[in-house]
Design a protein around this motif. Structure first.
Motif, mmCIF file in Angstrom:
data_model
loop_
_atom_site.group_PDB
_atom_site.id
_atom_site.type_symbol
_atom_site.label_atom_id
_atom_site.label_comp_id
_atom_site.label_asym_id
_atom_site.label_seq_id
_atom_site.Cartn_x
_atom_site.Cartn_y
_atom_site.Cartn_z
ATOM 1 N N PRO A 147 0.801 -1.171 0.037
ATOM 2 C CA PRO A 147 -0.191 0.132 -0.278
ATOM 3 C C PRO A 147 1.084 1.381 -0.059
ATOM 4 N N ASP A 148 2.081 1.094 0.625
ATOM 5 C CA ASP A 148 2.830 2.493 0.718
ATOM 6 C C ASP A 148 4.260 2.256 1.110
ATOM 7 N N TYR A 149 4.997 3.002 1.092
ATOM 8 C CA TYR A 149 6.410 3.104 1.758
ATOM 9 C C TYR A 149 6.537 4.274 2.722
ATOM 10 N N GLN A 150 6.407 4.246 4.118
ATOM 11 C CA GLN A 150 6.674 5.234 4.910
ATOM 12 C C GLN A 150 5.671 6.387 4.517
ATOM 13 N N GLY A 151 4.552 6.151 4.304
ATOM 14 C CA GLY A 151 3.485 7.168 4.222
ATOM 15 C C GLY A 151 3.347 7.553 2.714
ATOM 16 N N HIS A 152 4.051 7.176 1.902
ATOM 17 C CA HIS A 152 4.002 7.347 0.544
ATOM 18 C C HIS A 152 3.377 6.205 -0.307
ATOM 19 N N LYS A 153 2.351 6.460 -0.725
ATOM 20 C CA LYS A 153 1.313 5.466 -1.292
ATOM 21 C C LYS A 153 1.900 5.103 -2.647
ATOM 22 N N THR A 154 1.546 3.772 -2.866
ATOM 23 C CA THR A 154 1.599 3.050 -4.134
ATOM 24 C C THR A 154 0.525 3.441 -5.251
ATOM 25 N N ILE A 155 0.691 3.979 -5.968
ATOM 26 C CA ILE A 155 -0.376 4.385 -6.978
ATOM 27 C C ILE A 155 -0.281 4.377 -8.613
ATOM 28 N N ASN A 156 -1.624 4.026 -9.262
ATOM 29 C CA ASN A 156 -1.404 3.967 -10.721
ATOM 30 C C ASN A 156 -0.342 3.203 -11.062
ATOM 31 N N THR A 157 -0.626 1.918 -10.839
ATOM 32 C CA THR A 157 0.052 0.860 -11.583
ATOM 33 C C THR A 157 -0.635 -0.043 -12.750
ATOM 34 N N THR A 158 0.314 -0.287 -13.655
ATOM 35 C CA THR A 158 -0.633 -1.051 -14.863
ATOM 36 C C THR A 158 0.315 -2.329 -15.220
ATOM 37 N N VAL A 159 -0.331 -3.580 -15.205
ATOM 38 C CA VAL A 159 0.461 -4.630 -15.483
ATOM 39 C C VAL A 159 -0.288 -5.182 -16.688
ATOM 40 N N LYS A 160 0.535 -5.507 -17.800
ATOM 41 C CA LYS A 160 0.088 -5.666 -18.849
ATOM 42 C C LYS A 160 0.868 -6.867 -19.748
ATOM 43 N N ASN A 161 -0.216 -7.889 -20.196
ATOM 44 C CA ASN A 161 0.360 -9.021 -21.023
ATOM 45 C C ASN A 161 1.833 -9.724 -20.219
ATOM 46 N N CYS A 162 1.390 -9.868 -18.832
ATOM 47 C CA CYS A 162 2.614 -10.519 -18.299
ATOM 48 C C CYS A 162 1.859 -12.157 -17.773
ATOM 49 N N THR A 163 2.913 -12.979 -17.646
ATOM 50 C CA THR A 163 2.537 -14.199 -17.196
ATOM 51 C C THR A 163 2.987 -14.613 -15.679
ATOM 52 N N VAL A 164 2.380 -15.304 -14.713
ATOM 53 C CA VAL A 164 2.926 -15.676 -13.624
ATOM 54 C C VAL A 164 2.558 -17.036 -13.322
ATOM 55 N N THR A 165 3.478 -17.856 -12.873
ATOM 56 C CA THR A 165 2.938 -19.324 -12.545
ATOM 57 C C THR A 165 3.622 -19.927 -11.230
ATOM 58 N N GLN A 166 3.133 -20.766 -10.737
ATOM 59 C CA GLN A 166 3.585 -21.389 -9.555
ATOM 60 C C GLN A 166 4.116 -20.594 -8.348
ATOM 61 N N MET A 167 3.366 -19.523 -8.237
ATOM 62 C CA MET A 167 3.720 -18.652 -7.030
ATOM 63 C C MET A 167 2.814 -18.586 -5.944
ATOM 64 N N ARG A 168 2.878 -17.942 -4.927
ATOM 65 C CA ARG A 168 2.049 -18.038 -3.618
ATOM 66 C C ARG A 168 0.639 -17.071 -4.367
ATOM 67 N N ARG A 169 0.774 -16.056 -4.352
ATOM 68 C CA ARG A 169 -0.193 -15.266 -5.157
ATOM 69 C C ARG A 169 0.272 -14.893 -6.584
ATOM 70 N N GLY A 170 -0.551 -14.862 -7.573
ATOM 71 C CA GLY A 170 -0.036 -14.448 -8.882
ATOM 72 C C GLY A 170 0.131 -12.987 -9.030
ATOM 73 N N ILE A 171 -0.733 -12.144 -9.116
ATOM 74 C CA ILE A 171 -0.946 -10.558 -9.278
ATOM 75 C C ILE A 171 -1.506 -10.119 -8.005
ATOM 76 N N CYS A 172 -1.136 -9.478 -7.366
ATOM 77 C CA CYS A 172 -1.677 -8.993 -6.020
ATOM 78 C C CYS A 172 -1.681 -7.259 -6.174
ATOM 79 N N THR A 173 -2.714 -6.691 -6.685
ATOM 80 C CA THR A 173 -2.878 -5.238 -6.605
ATOM 81 C C THR A 173 -3.884 -4.871 -5.651
#
Length: 468
Positions: A278-304
């Motif tokens: 969600p943030d780093y020391q009060g600075h928010k994580t914002i406006n991320t785009t994940v496009k045409n990606c592949t994730v396999t055999q992880m704990r969570r795949g894509i975690c927004t």
């Protein structure tokens, strides 16, 4: 001076002005053939550096950021170069700390602006665990940084082979993460990158970054059954008599209430594929785009879902993840995404305070899985969800889509009031939809059967609140 002459002179001046500017912006190619020569240009602005193809050993360093790129407007061409990083460096106590207040160790840090690094293959080798759980290969904190066609392979976590069953950073767990993008990073691009996780940790994660693009990237990890663990006759789990760090539900895996590891379950040996904090020391994580990606055999795949700004995930594919394929949160938009539910739900909107998510999910072949009967879970308010599949046989009859449930990943507040309200759900599959207590104003179209949970199911659901 007549008008025609004035126009000609203006065009003439603009042409030579642009040509001069173009000449000024051109960088002379600098070719180097040793790592020591390459490092000379990491703090120089406006350079174009090509490192000769070959293998390069990184087994010594001066600081806890082994290689630091602090330049601006520079391009580093590492196509054909291979960096081998000794994991012993991550446990060195004599290395100089950085002055940013963060004690993390990393192989390469990019803090400059308008920097492009292209083509590197980098891996850690050895099984020496680091001094901390924050170890990583890349740390990106600059603006307008691009990693293109970079490939990573991680090793060097401890304990290895038990995933998250023995803690997520505390105790004696030591991780080796892939790529961190953190504050004050802005406009960072990961293009065509690959991360092979052979250690405990996240592959790609964001902390306080703004306007990040992750495109055409691939992440893969490894899975392991609890049966394989229980068959061990020595090692970390054996020494603990196969008791995990806690009991009940641990990130997609069920253990006994007293913490005893049970047969029949499965874990990922790493953590999340692509994750927003969600943030780093009060600075928010914002406006991320994940496009045409592949994730396999992880704990969570894509975690927004942990970032509340509303992120976009487009044309992505997640397979064989254990806790959930996609963790979806407030205002998130998933367009033309796909996942299976072999070992955990294909996607979840788990948070009761999440609003107005939009999900388009295609269910991939979910047969021959283990320890999962939940296709999707939906909590919160105002979401629009479409679930479909190319073949009805891809989804086992035992699976269900559930609303207002504790089951599965993502419910941390034991005092929350579980609900799914004002949801628009279009279930184009034959999977059963079950609505639990707390589901209100559901606008539903479903090919599959729809029913309300019975009293005993609602009792079981409520009892799960203390088992997350």
């Amino acid at each position: 001076m007549n008008k025609q002459v004035l126009i000609i002179l203006t065009v003439f001046v603009l042409f030579f002005s642009c040509r001069a500017q173009s000449t000024d912006n051109q960088k002379t190619l600098i070719e180097v053939n040793t790592l020591s020569e390459f490092k000379k240009y990491l703090d120089q602005d406006n350079v174009h550096v090509k490192l000769q193809e070959g293998n390069y050993q990184i087994d010594d360093a001066q600081k806890i950021r082994f290689i630091e790129i602090t330049s601006n407007n520079s391009y580093y061409d590492l196509r054909g170069a291979r960096f081998m990083v000794d994991t012993k460096l991550f446990s060195r106590t004599d290395l100089m700390k950085s002055d940013d207040g963060n004690s993390m160790y990393c192989a390469i840090e990019i803090s400059g602006n308008h920097v492009t690094l292209e083509g590197l293959y980098i891996e850690t080798y050895g099984d020496t665990p680091g001094r901390q759980s924050k170890n990583k290969i890349f740390n990106i904190v600059g603006e307008n940084v691009t990693l293109k066609d970079v490939e990573l392979r991680t090793t060097g976590s401890s304990p290895w082979g038990y995933g998250y069953l023995y803690g997520l950073g505390g105790n004696d767990v030591r991780k080796m993460n892939g790529i961190r993008i953190g504050y004050p990073a802005k406009n960072v691009k990961l293009l065509g990158c690959k991360v092979h996780m052979r250690a405990m940790g996240h592959a790609i994660f964001l902390q306080g970054a703004e306007d990040t693009l992750i495109e055409d990237c691939q992440v893969d990890g490894l899975l392991r059954t609890t049966d394989a663990m229980l068959a061990e006759s020595s090692g970390y789990g054996f020494d603990k008599n196969f008791y995990a760090g806690k009991g009940n539900y641990i990130e997609g895996t069920i253990v006994a209430e007293d913490g005893k590891i049970m047969p029949g379950e499965i874990i990922s040996l790493s953590e999340d594929g692509i994750r927003m904090y969600p943030d780093y020391q009060g600075h928010k994580t914002i406006n991320t785009t994940v496009k045409n990606c592949t994730v396999t055999q992880m704990r969570r795949g894509i975690c927004t879902g942990l970032s509340t700004s509303g992120d976009k995930v487009i044309d992505c594919v997640v397979r064989d993840c254990v806790a959930t394929g996609y963790n979806v949160g407030n205002e998130d938009v998933l367009i033309n995404c796909s996942a299976d539910a072999k070992y955990g739900e294909a996607f979840c909107i788990p948070y009761t305070n999440a609003k107005n998510a939009h999900v388009e999910m295609n269910i991939l072949d979910s047969r021959n899985g283990r320890a999962n009967s939940l296709l999707a879970k939906i909590n919160g308010t105002g979401h629009v969800v479409v679930i479909k599949t190319k073949a009805s046989e891809y989804i086992p009859e035992s699976m269900a889509i559930k609303l207002s449930v504790w089951e599965g990943y993502g419910n941390y507040n034991e005092n929350a009031t579980m609900h799914a309200t004002n949801i628009k759900l279009d279930n184009e599959t034959s999977t059963e939809v079950i609505t639990f207590s707390g589901t209100e104003n559901l606008e539903l179209k479903s090919v599959g059967k729809v029913r309300e949970a019975n009293n005993s199911e609602n009792v079981v659901n409520k009892s799960n609140r203390t088992k997350r």
